[in-house]
Scaffold this motif. Sequence first.
Motif, PDB file in Angstrom:
ATOM      1  N   TRP A 177      -6.235   4.492   1.901  1.00  0.00           N
ATOM      2  CA  TRP A 177      -5.255   3.886   2.813  1.00  0.00           C
ATOM      3  C   TRP A 177      -5.771   2.546   3.337  1.00  0.00           C
ATOM      4  CZ3 TRP A 177      -0.448   4.278   4.917  1.00  0.00           C
ATOM      5  CH2 TRP A 177      -0.220   3.544   6.080  1.00  0.00           C
ATOM      6  N   LYS A 178      -7.030   2.542   3.801  1.00  0.00           N
ATOM      7  CA  LYS A 178      -7.597   1.327   4.386  1.00  0.00           C
ATOM      8  C   LYS A 178      -7.722   0.214   3.333  1.00  0.00           C
ATOM      9  CE  LYS A 178      -9.947   3.765   8.071  1.00  0.00           C
ATOM     10  NZ  LYS A 178      -9.375   3.090   9.219  1.00  0.00           N
ATOM     11  N   LEU A 179      -8.105   0.593   2.118  1.00  0.00           N
ATOM     12  CA  LEU A 179      -8.187  -0.396   1.039  1.00  0.00           C
ATOM     13  C   LEU A 179      -6.832  -1.070   0.816  1.00  0.00           C
ATOM     14  CD1 LEU A 179     -10.480   1.640  -1.312  1.00  0.00           C
ATOM     15  CD2 LEU A 179     -10.827  -0.796  -0.911  1.00  0.00           C
ATOM     16  N   CYS A 180      -5.779  -0.250   0.748  1.00  0.00           N
ATOM     17  CA  CYS A 180      -4.435  -0.805   0.506  1.00  0.00           C
ATOM     18  C   CYS A 180      -3.951  -1.613   1.707  1.00  0.00           C
ATOM     19  CB  CYS A 180      -3.431   0.322   0.236  1.00  0.00           C
ATOM     20  SG  CYS A 180      -3.712   1.158  -1.323  1.00  0.00           S
ATOM     21  N   ASP A 181      -4.308  -1.166   2.903  1.00  0.00           N
ATOM     22  CA  ASP A 181      -3.819  -1.800   4.124  1.00  0.00           C
ATOM     23  C   ASP A 181      -4.528  -3.132   4.375  1.00  0.00           C
ATOM     24  OD1 ASP A 181      -2.096  -1.795   6.283  1.00  0.00           O
ATOM     25  OD2 ASP A 181      -3.481  -0.747   7.607  1.00  0.00           O
ATOM     26  N   PHE A 182      -5.858  -3.182   4.131  1.00  0.00           N
ATOM     27  CA  PHE A 182      -6.635  -4.377   4.441  1.00  0.00           C
ATOM     28  C   PHE A 182      -6.692  -5.361   3.280  1.00  0.00           C
ATOM     29  CE2 PHE A 182      -9.365  -1.566   7.380  1.00  0.00           C
ATOM     30  CZ  PHE A 182      -8.530  -1.820   8.456  1.00  0.00           C
ATOM     31  N   ASN A 183      -6.482  -4.887   2.052  1.00  0.00           N
ATOM     32  CA  ASN A 183      -6.669  -5.759   0.895  1.00  0.00           C
ATOM     33  C   ASN A 183      -5.411  -5.701   0.024  1.00  0.00           C
ATOM     34  OD1 ASN A 183      -7.469  -6.933  -1.592  1.00  0.00           O
ATOM     35  ND2 ASN A 183      -9.611  -6.479  -1.143  1.00  0.00           N
ATOM     36  N   LYS A 184      -4.497  -6.625   0.268  1.00  0.00           N
ATOM     37  CA  LYS A 184      -3.210  -6.607  -0.450  1.00  0.00           C
ATOM     38  C   LYS A 184      -3.408  -6.830  -1.949  1.00  0.00           C
ATOM     39  CE  LYS A 184      -0.466  -5.552   2.849  1.00  0.00           C
ATOM     40  NZ  LYS A 184      -1.230  -4.413   3.343  1.00  0.00           N
ATOM     41  N   LYS A 185      -4.478  -7.560  -2.328  1.00  0.00           N
ATOM     42  CA  LYS A 185      -4.734  -7.754  -3.769  1.00  0.00           C
ATOM     43  C   LYS A 185      -5.059  -6.411  -4.425  1.00  0.00           C
ATOM     44  CE  LYS A 185      -6.238 -12.574  -3.815  1.00  0.00           C
ATOM     45  NZ  LYS A 185      -7.280 -13.325  -3.107  1.00  0.00           N
ATOM     46  N   PHE A 186      -5.773  -5.570  -3.691  1.00  0.00           N
ATOM     47  CA  PHE A 186      -6.075  -4.236  -4.225  1.00  0.00           C
ATOM     48  C   PHE A 186      -4.784  -3.439  -4.382  1.00  0.00           C
ATOM     49  CE2 PHE A 186      -7.001   0.324  -3.552  1.00  0.00           C
ATOM     50  CZ  PHE A 186      -7.860   0.550  -4.615  1.00  0.00           C
ATOM     51  N   LEU A 187      -3.916  -3.505  -3.384  1.00  0.00           N
ATOM     52  CA  LEU A 187      -2.633  -2.788  -3.452  1.00  0.00           C
ATOM     53  C   LEU A 187      -1.851  -3.222  -4.696  1.00  0.00           C
ATOM     54  CD1 LEU A 187      -0.456  -0.918  -2.210  1.00  0.00           C
ATOM     55  CD2 LEU A 187       0.326  -2.866  -0.863  1.00  0.00           C
ATOM     56  N   PHE A 188      -1.787  -4.528  -4.955  1.00  0.00           N
ATOM     57  CA  PHE A 188      -1.026  -5.016  -6.117  1.00  0.00           C
ATOM     58  C   PHE A 188      -1.706  -4.605  -7.414  1.00  0.00           C
ATOM     59  CE2 PHE A 188       0.360  -8.456  -2.969  1.00  0.00           C
ATOM     60  CZ  PHE A 188       1.423  -7.683  -2.553  1.00  0.00           C
TER      61      PHE A 188
END
Length: 812
Positions: free
Chosen positions: A378-389
Amino acid sequence: MGNTDSKLRFRKAVIQLTTKTQPVEATDDAFWDQFWADSTTTIQDVFALVPAAEIRAVREESPSNLATLCYKAVEKLVQGAESGCPGEKERQIVLNCARLLTRVLPYIFEDPDWRGFFWSTLPGAGRAGEDEGDDEGARPLAESLLMAIADLLFCPDFTVQSHKKAGLDGPEDMQSLDSCEYIWEAGVGFAHSPPLNYIHDLNRTELLKLLLTCFSEAMYLSPSTDINTPNPWVAFFCSADNRHALPLFTSLLNVVCAYDPVGFGLPYNHLLFSDQREQLVEQAVQVLMVALEHDQVIAAAAQQALDPTAPSSELEEQEPVGPDNLFVNYLSRIHREEDFHFILKGLARLLSNPLLQTYLPNSTKKIQFHQELLVLFWKLCDFNKKFLFFVLKSSDVLEILVPILFYLNDSRADQSRVGLLHIGVFILLLLSGERNFGVRLNKPFSLRVPMDIPVFTGTHADLLVVVFHKIVTSGHQRLQPLFDCLLTIIVNVSPYLKSLCMVAANKLLHLLEAFSGSWFLYSSTQNHHLVFFLLEVFNNIIQYQFDGNCNLVYAIIRKRNVFHQLANLPSDYVSIQKALQRKKRTPAGISHACSMESIPMEGSCPAVPAEPGTLKTSLAAYPGIEKLTEKAQVSEDGTMVALQDSHSSQERHSSQPQADQSAAAGASDTESHSGRDSEDVFYSRPETTRRRMSSTSSSVYWVPTPEWVLSWKSKLPLQTIMRLLQVLVPQVEKICIDKGLTDESEILKFLQHGTLVGLLPVPHPILIRKYQANMGTAMWFRTYMWGLVYLRNVDPPIWYDTDVRLFEIQRV
């Protein structure tokens, strides 16, 4: 025999400490050394030999002795960090001091008068506020302790492999040591994988346990404490004052993401040796999760304070207020594809661990820290939008989706795992705000996952629908506040679903059938929103994906009476009262209105409730879906435009009655309460009565009125479906009569080749509800994370029976 002797000596020292009413001088080394000079106490020994009652007694009756004990233990850690622990004796002293501080710190935190003690600079100072300012420029005790822990986590031959050649004299110089060369595991920003050393892993684990205990002051502050007050321990440790912040962040992340519980690929390997790496991974993921919390809270508050109406894209440009947490900073700056790949594959491998169906039972070690992994994801996706994409750009996201759906389904009947259900649903809500997630769901689902859901042949979208249906119809009663979220996820992905299978289509229609019963609609001010969500799902699929969805169209035709009943829903006073009387006669509600279940998947076990007496921690309330999300409209080129104040079909269809507003504002269920009125449709009568009695609005009980029903009934988006039925029902009936058809495959074939081009109303714009950070969810995460840390650390039970205030500890 030696072990027993050392325990006796240690116990004797503890008794002396509790019985001495006079202060013991800090210079009396012969007395203080008894607590750490012996080499044979484990952390379990320390917890057994230092009872809670005695720590509290020293705290109350001889505070200066407790202060000196803490000061001397920190001093020993600082000495060990400076010397580099060259010998076994020094290492043992460091470990014993770490164990003792892990035992004592919670009792310092539970007393408000003592909480400032570690932030005072006077050696041996008693209670907070007694610092006489003698030591100009001296570090507070807390800072000395945190710096020593950080240094010791990169101490050659103690926690990391030495780079010195064998035979060369003297330990490495701790002051000039570059800890970036000693990162614990290959992965992000580090290519070299040091040889596995179980002793180093054990020592790291003990120091991380102490670090987590330092951070746990947050557990002793009540939920009403200002969420923007930073945790001073986390703030300092993750600041530029910690020269090891980058290598430590990288070490923790890499150790977690590189861990393979299978054990070097050999079945049963976990049975051959005790896996110290697993303990280290558990502590590492917990420290990471907690260290990354601070800025999440600050940023959420900043977003709302800066501009509550601004679209999230603009807010991303704005700097968060508050101190700069380097762990958050580093996490948000990871950008290399290979690093993203390493993180995603590692998390997917660990999250999938309980699902592994092998032909050799128990051949794979089953890990227990999946909830912490979900928080980290969750924190990875929330803090790092490049990771989410990155996650969404390929079907790799499905390797995260399937385990989450497995956990949701598996824990749906277990009240002690309600937090796990929430974090899983929040992650899916976050992902569903991105178009790519809906597109990825069209990939066929072919895994053999042991889930007690009906067997179907279809896509990952079908799996999602079937699991959500199962949660709604056979989950425990505390899950009802999540229904809005579950249906919002389906609405968000619906415009992209190319072909629902018959099982999933029937499940959606069954939900509509259950939610559109008049007694259900009239039971609460909010229940009609569920119908609006489902109608929006059907409208999106009919308007944007009609061609491949003959199963859903057929299901809609078969259940057409549900739509006609909705359109003709009675709104007069007599009908409303009749419906509510009918509800009283059948209080069981939707959970017993289950549709016919087919055979569950092979190897699955039914979801079971928690064992009576299971411990759980309470969770903070979180906001309703309208505050949890912001609306965005998808334009023709696929980009999203945030809507300031949209009046969509799902807008709040009527102002909430006054009595209901007071109920929502005052309710504080220890499970989450999503701002609804006392939604008792799924509760047994005694439970309903109890909830009513405790409701703040017990004096003003809400009653549905004809005006209220008409206010939202007139907005039901039924036009598209009614037009579809108007066109297709006569055609289907004619075919059945002409050809004498009773076989549904022929009807499906006809629907598959049919078209409604030019016959339906103009397509509505696609509306997506994107998750947005807010104060409510920030507080929910804080209570969930610390509740998790409390419950998962049982050997030894670090916080058990201390006066924790952030949450309540309850038994199921």
